[in-house]
Motif scaffolding. Structure first.
Motif, mmCIF file in Angstrom:
data_model
loop_
_atom_site.group_PDB
_atom_site.id
_atom_site.type_symbol
_atom_site.label_atom_id
_atom_site.label_comp_id
_atom_site.label_asym_id
_atom_site.label_seq_id
_atom_site.Cartn_x
_atom_site.Cartn_y
_atom_site.Cartn_z
ATOM 1 N N ALA A 184 35.060 -2.722 60.866
ATOM 2 C CA ALA A 184 36.011 -2.528 62.175
ATOM 3 C C ALA A 184 35.459 -1.420 62.645
ATOM 4 C CB ALA A 184 37.625 -3.187 61.981
ATOM 5 N N LEU A 185 35.376 -0.525 61.916
ATOM 6 C CA LEU A 185 35.290 0.801 62.366
ATOM 7 C C LEU A 185 33.467 1.203 62.990
ATOM 8 C CD1 LEU A 185 37.335 3.498 60.552
ATOM 9 C CD2 LEU A 185 37.343 3.295 62.916
ATOM 10 N N VAL A 186 33.213 0.586 62.758
ATOM 11 C CA VAL A 186 31.718 0.483 62.784
ATOM 12 C C VAL A 186 32.081 0.154 64.054
ATOM 13 C CG1 VAL A 186 29.553 -0.628 62.025
ATOM 14 C CG2 VAL A 186 30.346 0.367 60.068
ATOM 15 N N ASN A 187 31.937 -1.615 64.263
ATOM 16 C CA ASN A 187 32.175 -2.175 65.689
ATOM 17 C C ASN A 187 32.785 -0.832 66.523
ATOM 18 O OD1 ASN A 187 30.614 -4.052 64.380
ATOM 19 N ND2 ASN A 187 32.474 -5.411 64.309
ATOM 20 N N LEU A 188 33.819 -0.110 66.440
ATOM 21 C CA LEU A 188 34.080 0.378 67.533
ATOM 22 C C LEU A 188 33.118 1.473 67.714
ATOM 23 C CD1 LEU A 188 38.693 -0.178 66.057
ATOM 24 C CD2 LEU A 188 37.301 -0.362 68.546
ATOM 25 N N ALA A 189 33.132 1.550 66.679
ATOM 26 C CA ALA A 189 31.629 3.358 67.115
ATOM 27 C C ALA A 189 30.380 2.865 67.993
ATOM 28 C CB ALA A 189 31.188 3.543 65.364
ATOM 29 N N GLY A 190 30.412 0.811 67.250
ATOM 30 C CA GLY A 190 29.309 0.517 67.415
ATOM 31 C C GLY A 190 29.157 0.433 69.158
ATOM 32 N N ARG B 98 27.144 13.566 73.052
ATOM 33 C CA ARG B 98 27.212 14.159 70.661
ATOM 34 C C ARG B 98 28.384 13.320 70.024
ATOM 35 N NH1 ARG B 98 29.604 18.628 69.528
ATOM 36 N NH2 ARG B 98 30.278 18.680 71.852
ATOM 37 N N LEU B 99 29.541 13.205 71.007
ATOM 38 C CA LEU B 99 30.503 13.309 69.819
ATOM 39 C C LEU B 99 30.403 11.805 69.274
ATOM 40 C CD1 LEU B 99 33.864 15.158 72.018
ATOM 41 C CD2 LEU B 99 32.679 15.768 69.585
ATOM 42 N N ALA B 100 30.335 10.624 69.847
ATOM 43 C CA ALA B 100 30.482 9.523 69.437
ATOM 44 C C ALA B 100 29.008 9.086 68.756
ATOM 45 C CB ALA B 100 29.643 8.370 70.468
ATOM 46 N N GLY B 101 28.173 10.429 68.969
ATOM 47 C CA GLY B 101 26.663 10.129 67.889
ATOM 48 C C GLY B 101 27.481 9.872 66.070
ATOM 49 N N GLU B 102 27.898 11.516 65.996
ATOM 50 C CA GLU B 102 28.749 12.025 65.428
ATOM 51 C C GLU B 102 29.681 11.532 64.808
ATOM 52 O OE1 GLU B 102 30.231 15.511 65.928
ATOM 53 O OE2 GLU B 102 27.798 16.884 66.880
ATOM 54 N N MET B 103 30.616 10.470 65.515
ATOM 55 C CA MET B 103 31.902 9.768 65.237
ATOM 56 C C MET B 103 30.913 8.622 64.464
ATOM 57 S SD MET B 103 34.747 8.047 67.070
ATOM 58 C CE MET B 103 34.634 6.339 66.975
ATOM 59 N N HIS B 104 29.908 7.658 65.146
ATOM 60 C CA HIS B 104 29.394 6.860 64.475
ATOM 61 C C HIS B 104 28.246 7.123 63.042
ATOM 62 C CE1 HIS B 104 26.134 3.544 64.636
ATOM 63 N NE2 HIS B 104 27.142 2.431 65.043
ATOM 64 N N ALA B 105 28.272 7.779 63.351
ATOM 65 C CA ALA B 105 27.053 8.705 61.414
ATOM 66 C C ALA B 105 28.284 9.113 60.801
ATOM 67 C CB ALA B 105 26.533 9.611 61.824
ATOM 68 N N ALA B 106 29.446 9.201 60.684
ATOM 69 C CA ALA B 106 30.594 9.355 60.093
ATOM 70 C C ALA B 106 31.379 8.335 59.218
ATOM 71 C CB ALA B 106 31.794 10.545 60.788
ATOM 72 N N ILE B 107 31.168 7.521 60.224
ATOM 73 C CA ILE B 107 31.984 6.023 60.050
ATOM 74 C C ILE B 107 30.594 5.225 59.211
ATOM 75 C CG2 ILE B 107 32.701 4.171 60.670
ATOM 76 C CD1 ILE B 107 33.841 5.877 63.502
ATOM 77 N N LEU B 108 29.247 5.664 59.724
ATOM 78 C CA LEU B 108 28.386 4.703 59.021
ATOM 79 C C LEU B 108 28.461 5.387 57.463
ATOM 80 C CD1 LEU B 108 25.198 3.816 61.357
ATOM 81 C CD2 LEU B 108 26.936 3.085 60.436
ATOM 82 N N GLN B 109 28.857 6.243 57.162
ATOM 83 C CA GLN B 109 28.454 8.191 55.808
ATOM 84 C C GLN B 109 29.401 6.964 54.977
ATOM 85 O OE1 GLN B 109 26.550 9.888 56.127
ATOM 86 N NE2 GLN B 109 26.934 10.058 53.655
ATOM 87 N N LEU B 110 30.991 6.608 55.481
ATOM 88 C CA LEU B 110 31.870 5.885 54.953
ATOM 89 C C LEU B 110 31.322 4.832 54.228
ATOM 90 C CD1 LEU B 110 35.542 5.422 57.007
ATOM 91 C CD2 LEU B 110 34.635 7.117 55.371
ATOM 92 N N THR C 16 21.159 8.322 45.268
ATOM 93 C CA THR C 16 20.948 7.758 46.722
ATOM 94 C C THR C 16 21.476 7.158 47.243
ATOM 95 O OG1 THR C 16 18.179 8.508 45.865
ATOM 96 C CG2 THR C 16 18.619 7.077 48.326
ATOM 97 N N GLU C 17 22.188 7.594 48.716
ATOM 98 C CA GLU C 17 22.626 6.131 49.150
ATOM 99 C C GLU C 17 22.136 5.953 50.454
ATOM 100 O OE1 GLU C 17 26.241 8.846 49.774
ATOM 101 O OE2 GLU C 17 27.136 8.538 48.411
ATOM 102 N N ALA C 18 22.539 4.716 50.410
ATOM 103 C CA ALA C 18 22.786 3.810 51.643
ATOM 104 C C ALA C 18 23.673 2.912 52.019
ATOM 105 C CB ALA C 18 21.294 2.914 51.046
ATOM 106 N N ASP C 19 23.428 1.656 53.598
ATOM 107 C CA ASP C 19 24.972 0.300 53.999
ATOM 108 C C ASP C 19 24.687 0.506 52.601
ATOM 109 O OD1 ASP C 19 25.824 0.388 56.427
ATOM 110 O OD2 ASP C 19 25.332 -0.688 54.919
ATOM 111 N N LYS C 20 26.017 -0.329 52.226
ATOM 112 C CA LYS C 20 26.739 -0.656 51.526
ATOM 113 C C LYS C 20 25.912 -2.321 52.010
ATOM 114 C CE LYS C 20 30.823 -2.443 49.281
ATOM 115 N NZ LYS C 20 30.207 -3.904 48.554
ATOM 116 N N ALA C 21 25.800 -2.894 53.206
ATOM 117 C CA ALA C 21 25.138 -3.659 53.329
ATOM 118 C C ALA C 21 23.899 -4.333 52.683
ATOM 119 C CB ALA C 21 25.038 -4.251 54.903
#
Lengths: 773, 79
Positions: A396-402, A440-452, A488-493
Motif C-alpha cells: 500500500a505504501l509503495v502504491n501511495l508513493a507511486g 527530490r522528497l518524493a523520489g527519496e520517499m519512494h526509494a526509502a519505501i522500496l527499500q522496505l 545482495t538485496e533486491a525487491d521481494k517481488a
C-alpha cells in the motif's frame, strides 16, 4: 491464528532452514563439534517452541532427533550420512506440520502416528550403531518425552531443591509436569507488570526459584525499576493453563516438560517412611558426590550453596528438621571459610544418623544430573531487531508513493503551462523550484519505501544446498554448491520469482552440465564438481550467475538440435556464430519432452527461464566452453516498481518505450538508409540493422511520407536481436510506475502496462518483444 | 506509607500492600542503613519490584512474611 502462533510459524521455518543448512554443511565439511552443537540447538529450540504452542507430536519427533544429535555430540555415536538423511527427513516432516498448522491451526490426525514412526526411525539409528550401554537404555525408553540428562540445568536444580514436594504431589495425583523459566523484560515495571502476580497464578506450583538475571550490582547502584529477575518453577497444572498465564510474554518464557522418570519415582512409589528415607539417602549421597567432585575452583561456593539447600530440603521433606538445621549451620561455616569440608562431614554425619531403611538403596541411584546441558542454557537466540510487517501494508505504501510521483509529474506539467501560457516567468520559476523540492522528497520517499521491500537473495539461495545435495545423491554425482553474494538485496517481488528459474538452471547444471565421476576422471578433472551461485550488484541492477564446471555446451550439438526441431531457419542458423548458437538453448521448443528426466524434467525448458526473467525486467544469457563448463547469467533489476521509459510519438499518438530495451537513438540521413529485400535497413557499426516503423506496426497512418527528411530511429536490442524502430519524435524521458493492463485490456498483447502522464493522459507502454517482428 | 523506618533506624517495616512505588524508598532506606533489619510481617502483598530490592540487598529479615505466597515460596527457599 494468534500472534503467538504466527511467531511460532515464522520462527520454526527459520530454524528449519538454519538446521538444514547446518546439517548439509556438516556433512560436507566434517562433523565439527561446533556445528553439531548448532544443529542440536536448532532442534532443541524447535522442540521448545513446539511445546509452547502445544504440538506434542512435533515435540516427540524433534525430541528423538535431539537425542540422536546429543549422542553424536557426546561422542557416543559417529555421525554418518544416514543420520543426516534421517535428520533432514525429520525436518521435512516438521516443515510439513508447520504448513498444516498454519493452514488449519492444528496438525493432521495422522500426526501422532507419523511422529511415532519418525521417532522410532531416529531412535533405531541410535541403537543400531555402537552406542554405549546407557545410551541404548535411553533409546529403548522411546516413549520418554525427555530422557534424563537432557533436562536443562535449571530444571534439574528446581527438581533437586523441591524433590520431596514434587514426588509427593505427583504420587497423589499424577500429572504432566512443566518447568518454566520466566525472565521478565527489564522495562516491565513501567508497563505496570507485576511478574510475581503471574507466579501467584500458576496452578499447582511445586517448585519455585527466583534469582538475578544478571548478577546483582552493589546495592548503591541498584536500579529499583529495572527488572533483573529470573523466576523459575515447576507446575503440575497442565500445559494449557501455563501457556495461558504466560500468553502475553511468550518471548520471555521457556517451558520445558519434566518427564516423570526424571523424578526417580521408582524409588519413591510407596508412601511408607522407608522409601522416604531411602530417597533422602539418595539425595544426600548425591550431594556428597557433587561436593567431592568439586575442585577448589570458583564454583565451590555455588556448589556448597546448592548442596546444602538440596540436602536440607530433602531432610525437611522427611520431617527431619534437626538434621536440616545442622546442614544449614554447616553451610554457613563452609561458606565463611570457603571450605567444603564442614559440609561434607555434616553430610557424612547425617547419613549415619538417618533411620535405617529396610530397603537397600541401589548404589548407582542418582538424582537428575544436568550434565551435557550447559549449552542448552545458552541456547537463547539474541532477540531479533527486525520488525515483521504484513506485505500488504508495504505494498500500500509503495502504491501511495507511486501515486505521489504521478502527482508530482502533474506539477511539472503545470509549471510548463505557466511558462508557456501565462508567460509569467517569475511564478513559473517559483513553481518549478517547489516542484524540484517535491520531486527530490518524493523520489527519496519512494526509494526509502522500496527499500522496505528489499530482501537478501539468501532467501532463495538457501533452499539450494539441500536440493543440490539430494539431486547429486540421486544422480550419483559428486557436487559441491558454492554460494556467493547472498547478501545482495533486491525487491521481494523479484526475489520471490527467482526461485523457479534458478531451480531450473541448477537442475540443468547437475543433470546435463556435470559429468559422471568416471567421465570427469577421464577428462582429467577432479571427481567432485562445483556449482556456483553468485550474486552481485551492478548499479541499479544485479547479476546472478549459475556456474558449473561441467562438460560445457557443444555448439555443434545445439546447431543440430535447432535444425532438427526447426527452432530457427537454416539460413539464419548458418549465419550465427558459435557464441550466438548457444543462446538458442533459450528458444522455445529447443528442449523437448524426450529429454525430460526425473531431475530437470517436467517439460519446462530454458525458454521458460528466459521468459520468467524477462517478465520481471531481466535478461538471461549463457556463456559456455566445451570441457570447462557453463555460466548462465541473469541480469535483473533491483526492483520492478519503477521503470524508466522514453515517450515517443508515431502516427500522431504517443507511446512509452521501456528504456532498458533502447540501446541508442540515431538520426539517419536519407542516404544512410538502404532497401534490403522488402525492408529498409542501415549499417550500424558494421552490422545491418533493419528498420521498422512504429506507426506501421501499430497500424496507424504514417504521419509523413518516408524518404526526404532525416529519419529518427531508436535502436533496440531484444534478446540479442537488434532492430531499429522508426518514430516521429522523442517527447520525453520519464520514470514511471508501470501498472499492468487491467480489465478488458488485460489480455491485450503488445503492452507492458500503462502509466498516467502529468496532464492526465494515459500512456500505453509497449512491450517491444511482442510487437517487433 | 507502607515502607517506613523505625525511629531508631535499625528496623525498616513493610506494612500492608507494597506496590511498585515502594521499591525506591525501600532501596533508599537500605542504602542509608545497610545493617537495618527488615520487618515484613505486616506486609500483605509484595510487588515484584519490592521483592527484587530485598533479593538484591539481602537485609536481615524479621518474618514470617505477611504475604503468604512470598512466605511459602520465597522466604523458605530463595532467601
Amino acid at each position: 491464528m494468534n500472534a503467538l502462533h504466527e511467531q511460532f510459524i515464522a520462527e520454526a521455518r527459520e530454524l528449519i532452514h538454519q538446521a538444514t543448512d547446518d546439517l548439509i554443511a556438516m556433512e560436507r565439511e566434517g562433523f565439527a563439534l561446533e556445528r553439531i552443537d548448532r544443529v542440536f540447538r536448532a532442534f532443541h529450540t524447535l522442540k521448545g517452541s513446539a511445546g509452547v504452542v502445544a504440538l506434542p507430536a512435533m515435540g516427540l519427533t524433534l525430541h528423538a532427533a535431539e537425542d540422536l544429535l546429543a549422542a553424536i555430540h557426546a561422542g557416543k555415536l559417529d555421525a554418518s550420512s544416514a543420520i543426516v538423511d534421517q535428520a533432514l527427513a525429520c525436518l521435512d516432516q516438521v516443515a510439513r506440520w508447520v504448513d498444516d498448522f498454519e493452514a488449519g491451526g492444528a496438525l493432521p490426525p495422522s500426526a501422532g502416528e507419523d511422529a511415532r514412526s519418525m521417532a522410532a526411525m531416529l531412535r533405531s539409528l541410535l541403537s543400531e550403531s555402537g552406542v554405549t550401554e546407557t545410551a541404548k537404555k535411553s533409546a529403548q525408553r522411546s516413549s520418554a518425552p525427555a530422557a534424563e540428562g537432557r533436562l536443562p540445568k535449571w530444571v534439574s536444580r528446581l527438581i533437586e531443591s523441591h524433590q520431596g514436594r514434587i514426588v509427593d504431589e505427583t504420587r497423589e495425583s499424577p500429572a504432566e509436569l512443566f518447568a518454566f523459566s520466566y525472565e521478565p523484560d527489564s522495562q516491565c515495571f513501567f508497563n505496570g507488570d507485576d511478574p510475581l502476580n503471574l507466579m501467584r497464578k500458576v496452578p499447582r506450583l511445586l517448585a519455585f526459584h527466583a534469582e538475578a538475571h544478571e548478577t546483582w550490582p552493589p546495592v548503591a547502584d541498584l536500579d529499583p525499576f529495572a527488572c533483573n529477575l529470573r523466576l523459575q518453577g515447576i507446575s503440575a497444572g497442565g500445559h494449557a493453563e501455563l501457556a495461558d498465564i504466560f500468553r502475553l510474554v511468550p518471548d520471555q518464557v521457556r517451558l520445558v516438560e519434566v518427564p516423570l522418570e526424571a523424578l526417580r519415582l521408582d524409588q519413591a512409589h510407596g508412601a511408607d517412611d522407608d522409601d522416604r528415607v531411602g530417597l533422602i539417602r539418595v539425595v544426600i549421597e548425591e550431594q556428597r558426590q557433587v561436593l567431592r567432585a568439586a575442585n577448589q575452583g570458583d564454583d565451590m561456593i555455588g556448589r556448597i550453596g546448592a548442596v546444602s539447600r538440596a540436602a536440607a530440603n530433602a531432610l525437611r521433606y522427611g520431617g527431619l528438621q534437626d538434621l536440616a538445621d545442622a546442614i544449614e549451620r554447616a553451610n554457613v561455616a563452609a561458606l565463611s571459610e570457603r571450605n567444603a569440608g564442614h559440609l561434607l562431614s555434616a553430610l557424612d554425619q547425617t547419613q549415619a544418623l538417618l533411620p535405617r531403611a529396610s530397603s537397600a538403596v541401589p548404589p548407582d541411584a542418582a538424582v537428575v544430573s544436568g550434565s551435557a546441558d550447559a549449552q542448552v542454557e545458552e541456547a537463547e537466540r539474541p532477540a531479533s531487531r527486525a520488525l515483521r510487517v504484513d506485505e500488504g501494508k508495504i505494498d500500500a505504501l509503495v502504491n501511495l508513493a507511486g501515486e505521489l510521483i504521478v502527482a508530482k509529474n502533474g506539477i511539472s506539467h503545470l509549471a510548463r503551462r505557466l511558462q508557456d501560457e501565462l508567460e509569467d516567468r517569475e511564478l513559473a520559476r517559483a513553481v518549478r523550484r517547489e516542484h524540484d523540492a517535491i520531486e527530490r522528497l518524493a523520489g527519496e520517499m519512494h526509494a526509502a519505501i522500496l527499500q522496505l521491500r528489499m530482501v537478501p537473495l539468501a532467501q532463495v539461495f538457501r533452499s539450494f544446498p539441500r536440493l543440490v545435495r539430494d539431486m547429486s545423491q540421486r544422480l550419483g554425482k559428486k557436487v559441491r554448491l558454492v554460494t556467493n553474494g547472498e547478501t545482495t538485496e533486491a525487491d521481494k517481488a523479484i526475489v520471490d520469482r527467482l526461485f523457479e528459474p534458478l531451480l531450473h538452471l541448477v537442475r540443468n547444471a547437475l543433470d546435463h552440465g556435470i559429468e559422471n565421476p568416471e567421465q570427469r576422471r577421464t577428462a582429467g578433472k577432479a571427481e567432485g564438481a562445483t556449482v556456483t551461485m553468485r550474486a552481485s550488484r551492478a548499479g541499479d541492477r544485479f547479476i546472478i550467475e549459475v556456474i558449473d564446471d561441467g562438460r560445457g555446451i557443444d555448439p555443434a550439438i545445439v546447431r543440430r538440435r535447432a535444425r532438427e526441431r526447426g527452432v530457427i531457419g537454416d539460413d539464419e542458423l548458418a549465419a550465427l556464430l558459435d557464441d550466438q548458437v548457444i543462446d538458442l538453448i533459450f528458444s522455445a521448443g529447443f528442449s523437448t519432452a524426450a529429454e525430460v528426466s526425473d531431475i530437470s524434467g517436467r517439460g519446462v525448458g530454458m525458454d521458460v527461464v528466459r521468459a520468467t526473467v524477462e517478465r520481471i525486467g531481466g535478461r538471461a544469457s549463457v556463456i559456455s566452453r566445451i570441457g570447462a563448463g557453463t555460466t548462465v547469467r541473469l541480469d535483473l533489476p533491483m526492483n520492478i516498481a519503477m521503470s524508466r521509459i522514453m515517450v515517443v510519438s508515431a502516427g500522431g499518438q504517443i507511446f512509452g518505450i521501456p528504456m532498458d530495451a533502447v540501446t541508442e537513438t540515431v538520426r539517419l540521413a536519407p542516404d544512410r538508409v538502404s532497401r534490403i529485400k522488402n525492408n529498409d535497413g542501415f549499417v550500424l557499426r558494421d552490422r545491418i540493422v533493419p528498420i521498422c516503423s512504429l506507426a506501421e506496426l501499430m497500424k496507424l497512418p504514417q504521419a509523413r511520407p518516408p524518404g526526404l527528411d532525416a529519419r529518427l530511429v531508436i535502436v533496440t536490442d531484444i534478446s540479442g536481436k537488434v532492430i531499429a524502430l522508426e518514430i516521429d519524435a522523442i517527447e520525453d524521458r520519464l520514470e514511471v510506475v508501470l501498472k499492468p493492463l487491467q480489465g478488458l485490456l488485460s489480455n491485450a498483447r503488445g503492452y507492458a502496462g500503462t502509466t498516467l502522464l502529468g496532464d492526465g493522459r494515459v500512456l500505453l507502454v509497449l512491450d517491444l518483444k511482442e510487437i517487433l517482428p | 506509607m507502607s515502607v517506613r523506618r523505625e525511629d531508631d533506624g535499625t528496623t525498616i517495616v513493610l506494612d500492608g500492600h507494597c506496590p511498585v512505588e515502594e521499591a525506591e524508598p525501600l532501596l533508599q532506606f537500605l542504602q542509608a542503613s545497610p545493617a537495618a533489619c527488615l520487618d515484613w510481617r505486616q506486609c500483605t502483598h509484595l510487588h515484584t519490584a519490592v521483592l527484587q530490592v530485598i533479593l538484591a540487598a539481602r537485609p536481615q529479615l524479621i518474618g514470617p512474611c505477611g504475604d503468604a505466597w512470598v512466605q511459602r515460596w520465597v522466604a523458605s527457599n530463595v532467601l
